[in-house]
Motif scaffolding. Structure first.
Motif, PDB file in Angstrom:
ATOM      1  N   ALA A   1      -8.682 -13.121  -6.360  1.00  0.00           N
ATOM      2  CA  ALA A   1      -7.600 -12.211  -6.724  1.00  0.00           C
ATOM      3  C   ALA A   1      -7.303 -11.331  -5.522  1.00  0.00           C
ATOM      4  N   ASP A   2      -6.139 -10.703  -5.548  1.00  0.00           N
ATOM      5  CA  ASP A   2      -5.728  -9.795  -4.484  1.00  0.00           C
ATOM      6  C   ASP A   2      -5.681  -8.371  -5.020  1.00  0.00           C
ATOM      7  N   VAL A   3      -6.248  -7.434  -4.302  1.00  0.00           N
ATOM      8  CA  VAL A   3      -6.236  -6.041  -4.730  1.00  0.00           C
ATOM      9  C   VAL A   3      -4.957  -5.371  -4.248  1.00  0.00           C
ATOM     10  N   SER A   4      -4.604  -4.303  -4.913  1.00  0.00           N
ATOM     11  CA  SER A   4      -3.457  -3.496  -4.511  1.00  0.00           C
ATOM     12  C   SER A   4      -3.701  -2.058  -4.935  1.00  0.00           C
ATOM     13  N   VAL A   5      -3.073  -1.147  -4.217  1.00  0.00           N
ATOM     14  CA  VAL A   5      -3.209   0.284  -4.468  1.00  0.00           C
ATOM     15  C   VAL A   5      -1.809   0.889  -4.485  1.00  0.00           C
ATOM     16  N   LEU A   6      -1.531   1.755  -5.467  1.00  0.00           N
ATOM     17  CA  LEU A   6      -0.243   2.426  -5.555  1.00  0.00           C
ATOM     18  C   LEU A   6      -0.450   3.931  -5.565  1.00  0.00           C
ATOM     19  N   LEU A   7       0.304   4.639  -4.733  1.00  0.00           N
ATOM     20  CA  LEU A   7       0.302   6.101  -4.707  1.00  0.00           C
ATOM     21  C   LEU A   7       1.484   6.583  -5.535  1.00  0.00           C
ATOM     22  N   LEU A   8       1.208   7.377  -6.575  1.00  0.00           N
ATOM     23  CA  LEU A   8       2.243   7.782  -7.512  1.00  0.00           C
ATOM     24  C   LEU A   8       2.461   9.285  -7.474  1.00  0.00           C
ATOM     25  N   ASP A   9       3.713   9.695  -7.731  1.00  0.00           N
ATOM     26  CA  ASP A   9       4.026  11.117  -7.798  1.00  0.00           C
ATOM     27  C   ASP A   9       3.831  11.631  -9.225  1.00  0.00           C
ATOM     28  N   ALA A  10       4.291  12.841  -9.470  1.00  0.00           N
ATOM     29  CA  ALA A  10       4.080  13.453 -10.780  1.00  0.00           C
ATOM     30  C   ALA A  10       4.809  12.702 -11.897  1.00  0.00           C
TER      31      ALA A  10
ATOM     32  N   PHE B   1       2.982   1.325  -1.689  1.00  0.00           N
ATOM     33  CA  PHE B   1       2.336   0.174  -2.321  1.00  0.00           C
ATOM     34  C   PHE B   1       1.561  -0.587  -1.251  1.00  0.00           C
ATOM     35  N   PHE B   2       0.227  -0.648  -1.401  1.00  0.00           N
ATOM     36  CA  PHE B   2      -0.634  -1.282  -0.404  1.00  0.00           C
ATOM     37  C   PHE B   2      -1.225  -2.560  -0.992  1.00  0.00           C
ATOM     38  N   PHE B   3      -1.027  -3.663  -0.266  1.00  0.00           N
ATOM     39  CA  PHE B   3      -1.502  -4.961  -0.715  1.00  0.00           C
ATOM     40  C   PHE B   3      -1.781  -5.790   0.534  1.00  0.00           C
ATOM     41  N   TYR B   4      -1.945  -7.125   0.365  1.00  0.00           N
ATOM     42  CA  TYR B   4      -2.381  -7.967   1.478  1.00  0.00           C
ATOM     43  C   TYR B   4      -1.439  -7.925   2.670  1.00  0.00           C
ATOM     44  N   ASN B   5      -0.150  -7.636   2.442  1.00  0.00           N
ATOM     45  CA  ASN B   5       0.814  -7.634   3.535  1.00  0.00           C
ATOM     46  C   ASN B   5       1.111  -6.232   4.044  1.00  0.00           C
ATOM     47  N   ASN B   6       0.501  -5.221   3.452  1.00  0.00           N
ATOM     48  CA  ASN B   6       0.669  -3.834   3.866  1.00  0.00           C
ATOM     49  C   ASN B   6      -0.664  -3.137   3.629  1.00  0.00           C
ATOM     50  N   PRO B   7      -1.685  -3.414   4.462  1.00  0.00           N
ATOM     51  CA  PRO B   7      -3.055  -3.061   4.106  1.00  0.00           C
ATOM     52  C   PRO B   7      -3.489  -1.632   4.407  1.00  0.00           C
ATOM     53  N   ALA B   8      -2.696  -0.829   5.104  1.00  0.00           N
ATOM     54  CA  ALA B   8      -3.196   0.491   5.491  1.00  0.00           C
ATOM     55  C   ALA B   8      -2.066   1.496   5.572  1.00  0.00           C
ATOM     56  N   ALA B   9      -2.378   2.736   5.193  1.00  0.00           N
ATOM     57  CA  ALA B   9      -1.428   3.843   5.329  1.00  0.00           C
ATOM     58  C   ALA B   9      -1.508   4.411   6.731  1.00  0.00           C
TER      59      ALA B   9
ATOM     60  N   SER C   1      -4.974   7.526   4.672  1.00  0.00           N
ATOM     61  CA  SER C   1      -5.437   7.866   3.324  1.00  0.00           C
ATOM     62  C   SER C   1      -5.931   6.645   2.558  1.00  0.00           C
ATOM     63  N   VAL C   2      -5.318   5.477   2.820  1.00  0.00           N
ATOM     64  CA  VAL C   2      -5.690   4.241   2.126  1.00  0.00           C
ATOM     65  C   VAL C   2      -5.831   3.122   3.136  1.00  0.00           C
ATOM     66  N   GLN C   3      -6.882   2.342   2.998  1.00  0.00           N
ATOM     67  CA  GLN C   3      -7.039   1.157   3.837  1.00  0.00           C
ATOM     68  C   GLN C   3      -7.783   0.085   3.055  1.00  0.00           C
ATOM     69  N   LEU C   4      -7.162  -1.085   2.944  1.00  0.00           N
ATOM     70  CA  LEU C   4      -7.834  -2.227   2.335  1.00  0.00           C
ATOM     71  C   LEU C   4      -8.788  -2.817   3.364  1.00  0.00           C
ATOM     72  N   LEU C   5     -10.065  -2.888   3.015  1.00  0.00           N
ATOM     73  CA  LEU C   5     -11.094  -3.318   3.955  1.00  0.00           C
ATOM     74  C   LEU C   5     -11.349  -4.817   3.912  1.00  0.00           C
ATOM     75  N   GLY C   6     -10.708  -5.525   2.980  1.00  0.00           N
ATOM     76  CA  GLY C   6     -10.871  -6.976   2.929  1.00  0.00           C
ATOM     77  C   GLY C   6     -11.983  -7.403   1.997  1.00  0.00           C
ATOM     78  N   LYS C   7     -12.171  -8.729   1.942  1.00  0.00           N
ATOM     79  CA  LYS C   7     -13.125  -9.321   1.014  1.00  0.00           C
ATOM     80  C   LYS C   7     -14.474  -9.553   1.677  1.00  0.00           C
TER      81      LYS C   7
ATOM     82  N   VAL D   1      -4.757  12.362   1.528  1.00  0.00           N
ATOM     83  CA  VAL D   1      -3.699  11.956   0.600  1.00  0.00           C
ATOM     84  C   VAL D   1      -2.602  13.015   0.597  1.00  0.00           C
ATOM     85  N   PRO D   2      -1.335  12.635   0.778  1.00  0.00           N
ATOM     86  CA  PRO D   2      -0.237  13.621   0.800  1.00  0.00           C
ATOM     87  C   PRO D   2      -0.188  14.447  -0.475  1.00  0.00           C
ATOM     88  N   SER D   3       0.277  15.669  -0.341  1.00  0.00           N
ATOM     89  CA  SER D   3       0.285  16.598  -1.473  1.00  0.00           C
ATOM     90  C   SER D   3       1.191  16.119  -2.603  1.00  0.00           C
ATOM     91  N   GLY D   4       2.200  15.308  -2.291  1.00  0.00           N
ATOM     92  CA  GLY D   4       3.110  14.827  -3.323  1.00  0.00           C
ATOM     93  C   GLY D   4       2.548  13.698  -4.157  1.00  0.00           C
TER      94      GLY D   4
END
Length: 687
Positions: free
Chosen positions: A37-46, A56-64, A68-74, A92-95
């Motif tokens: 499976a592929d992991v993903s991370v989403l940063l959401l506002d209020a 949106f961080f996933f296999y094609n966008n692995p680092a901020a 603040s966010v970095q996918l380290l791999g399998k 992590v940004p305040s927003g």
């Protein structure tokens, strides 16, 4: 560690005093070893939405960019794999109010086919703080494992366990990601074209990756980053589904080298980091440590890539070598020190380096652990040619439980350093051409024959007696030497995966088929008994985007290496056109390739490619049994020496895998993509 139940939540400060940075791990197992499976991370506002597609961080966008966010791999685990995500909560940004952790599968795979779906959150020292196991997964192809969210000035974790049958697309649109329904799959009329190797392979995922607004500028062409060797002609670079674009361009190495101005081939280009003058192991250790640490400090993407998994924050990095630190009667001098500063706080790690076949010494690492604990440092990092394995520590150290300050012990292999450098300068890109040039010079140094940084390069003292014992049939089950060889074999296979992944820009992991609940040492003991009985070392590699797993078998009795892959026959196709397409696809494969037809009730016809090319119909079962697939195999002589010489076992394994992947796997991968049915488009709501 606190065990969570579905829907529960807890504040991180209740579990640890140091939660500015955490590592989130998602893991799963599969009895067959095929689950992924592929992991993903989403940063959401209020409002519960991403601020832009860049959140949106996933296999094609692995680092901020802010770290603040970095996918380290399998990482491979017994029976499955583990994905690690570094999250620097102080960056992590305040927003951003919520950080959602998710995973998705592609094709028709569902999470119900995987076991032990679990998320853990660890502090920067690597100590697990909390865990949550999902037990009710079914037909979902995407799952929200949990989320980190702000409440009253602190970060808390909530266990979610919610699934999506609509997969990545449904998950993404729920949080405001604009989903592109376009696909790179071929039209039906293209399926009848003759098969053959393709220089560019389209992405395989059925759920399209999100794209940014069309007004976002496209990445600029890669700049020239100094003279460099071109990648192998047979290397295939997969074309990923499009993902979030960024305004900041990324620079990778040019695919073709600039024409040389030298008068003849004997002229050597000048190098920033020469390796030819090194005379001793001490010189190699000092030079390698200084070069690596200096490039880490000067190329932020590279330094962050290597330290994020060790709990380091995203901040200003400085590195030092040969630092004298008080310890008893005489000061100790670790090979290096890494310091990262963020918001007035310092993160410090001591570095102990070994090159060539020199082993790490427990007493030396123990003294650095003691120094780090007394001085309030966060970590000790060991760096050598050994490859760390799950459940097999390279050095044994004792931790004083009376000390409140925790020091983490991490290991990094030179093979992994090379892998990360390759991924950045050949596939993912860095900030500017100077950074790309520095990484290329470091990579050239690491790969130089005199650097001593070639990764795992010796099968160990047990190799020769075990090989001789297999030949004379005197090796008995329970022999500790057989276990040593199995561990060395596992390290070698892991390094092969790192090398292939760096060259191809694809995930490559060893497949470990084991029963649920079997500990790593039990699995290795079972493989050692198998080696004693059958005289063979076996392993399988899963390379992203390929239609099957690549199997390697080293037969110590016959001295032969076998590389093979099994591919499924297209559903609904007629047998004769199927075998003809397969033979055409293998036009560039070696004539001695063995092709075997697989049928449901046993083994089918087989033959060499040389014999089958004029008569592909010979692959059809005589009794008309339906064809389930094909097994393609190459055989090669095995090196005997335990070291990394040209005639050694390690070189022969590398050569066999490279030859098979370049001449066979790339061909059947192209055939598999052309033969796959075009996915049906479904309307997906946009957020």
């Amino acid at each position: 560690m606190r065990e969570m139940s579905k829907g529960s939540n807890i504040g991180l400060t209740e579990l640890s005093a140091d939660t500015d940075a955490v590592v989130v791990s998602l893991r799963w197992t599969s009895a067959s070893g095929d689950g992924d499976a592929d992991v993903s991370v989403l940063l959401l506002d209020a409002d519960g939405k991403v601020r832009s597609d860049a959140d949106f961080f996933f296999y094609n966008n692995p680092a901020a960019r802010d770290g603040s966010v970095q996918l380290l791999g399998k990482n491979p685990t017994d029976g499955g794999s583990e994905d690690r995500i570094s999250i620097d909560l102080s960056a992590v940004p305040s927003g951003v109010e919520r950080i959602v952790i998710a995973a998705s599968q592609y094709g028709e795979a569902v999470f119900g086919s995987l076991d032990d779906l679990r998320v853990t959150v660890s502090d920067r020292a690597g100590e697990a703080l909390l865990g949550f196991t999902i037990t009710d997964a079914g037909v979902e192809s995407a799952i929200l494992f949990g989320e980190l969210y702000r409440r009253g000035g602190e970060w808390k974790f909530r266990a979610i366990g919610q699934g999506y049958e609509s997969g990545l697309a449904g998950l993404a649109t729920d949080f405001g990601i604009v989903v592109d329904e376009e696909t790179d799959e071929p039209a039906p009329e293209q399926l009848a074209e003759p098969a053959g190797p393709s220089p560019e392979v389209p992405g395989q995922r059925t759920a399209s990756a999100p794209t940014a607004d069309a007004t976002a500028p496209a990445p600029a062409p890669a700049e020239q980053a100094g003279e460099t060797a071109a990648p192998p002609a047979d290397a295939v670079t997969p074309r990923r589904a499009r993902g979030p674009r960024t305004a900041k361009k990324k620079v990778t190495l040019p695919k073709t080298a600039k024409p040389t101005l030298a008068e003849n081939d004997a002229w050597r280009p000048s190098r920033l980091f020469p390796a030819t003058s090194l005379k001793s192991d001490k010189e190699r250790e000092v030079r390698a440590t200084s070069l690596l640490l200096s490039v880490m400090a000067e190329v932020p993407e590279f330094g962050r890539r290597l330290t994020a998994g060790f709990g380091a924050p995203a901040g200003r990095m400085q590195t030092f070598v040969e630092v004298a630190l008080p310890h008893g009667d005489a000061p100790k001098r670790p090979d290096g020190v890494i310091r990262v500063e963020r918001a007035g706080k310092l993160w410090t790690a001591l570095v102990e380096t070994k090159t060539n076949g020199n082993p790490l010494r427990s007493e030396q690492v123990q003294s650095y652990m003691d120094i780090a604990a007394r001085r309030g440092y966060e970590a000790v990092i060991t760096l050598s040619n050994d490859v760390a394995l799950d459940g097999h520590p390279l050095v044994e150290v004792k931790t004083d439980g009376r000390r409140k300050h925790k020091v983490a012990l991490w290991h990094l292999s030179w093979a992994e350093v090379t892998h990360q450098a390759q991924m950045l300068i050949r596939h993912e890109g860095v900030g500017n051409s100077t950074h790309a040039w520095l990484l290329q010079e470091l990579l050239h140094y690491l790969q130089h024959e005199n650097s001593g940084c070639h990764g795992f390069q010796n099968m160990g003292p047990a190799w020769v007696p075990v090989r001789n014992g297999v030949e004379t049939e005197t090796l008995c089950q329970g022999d500790e030497r057989a276990l040593d060889v199995v561990i060395s074999w596992e390290q070698l296979v892991r390094q092969v995966c790192l090398r292939l992944g760096g060259e191809l820009g694809q995930k490559a992991l060893p497949v470990q088929r084991t029963r649920r609940g079997v500990a790593p040492h039990e699995r290795r003991e079972s493989l050692a008994d198998q080696l004693c009985e059958e005289g063979r070392l076996t392993s399988e590699l899963r390379i992203e985007g390929t239609p099957g797993v690549l199997a390697i078998a080293a037969d110590l009795r016959t001295g032969k290496l076998r590389t093979s892959i099994e591919i499924e026959a297209p559903q609904g196709s007629y047998p004769l056109p199927t075998v003809k397409r397969l033979i055409r696809a293998l036009a560039e494969a070696p004539a001695d390739l063995h092709v075997e037809t697989l049928v449901a009730d046993g083994k089918g016809p087989r033959g060499t490619l040389e014999r089958l090319r004029p008569e592909p119909g010979d692959l059809l079962p005589k009794d008309g049994s339906p064809i389930t697939g094909f097994r393609l195999s190459l055989f090669k002589g095995m090196g005997l020496a335990r070291g990394n010489a040209e005639s050694g076992f390690i070189r022969s394994v590398d050569a066999a895998v490279d030859r098979f992947h370049a001449s066979v796997v790339t061909s059947v991968t192209a055939l598999d993509r052309r033969s796959a049915p075009r996915p049906r488009k479904e309307s997906v709501p946009t957020g």
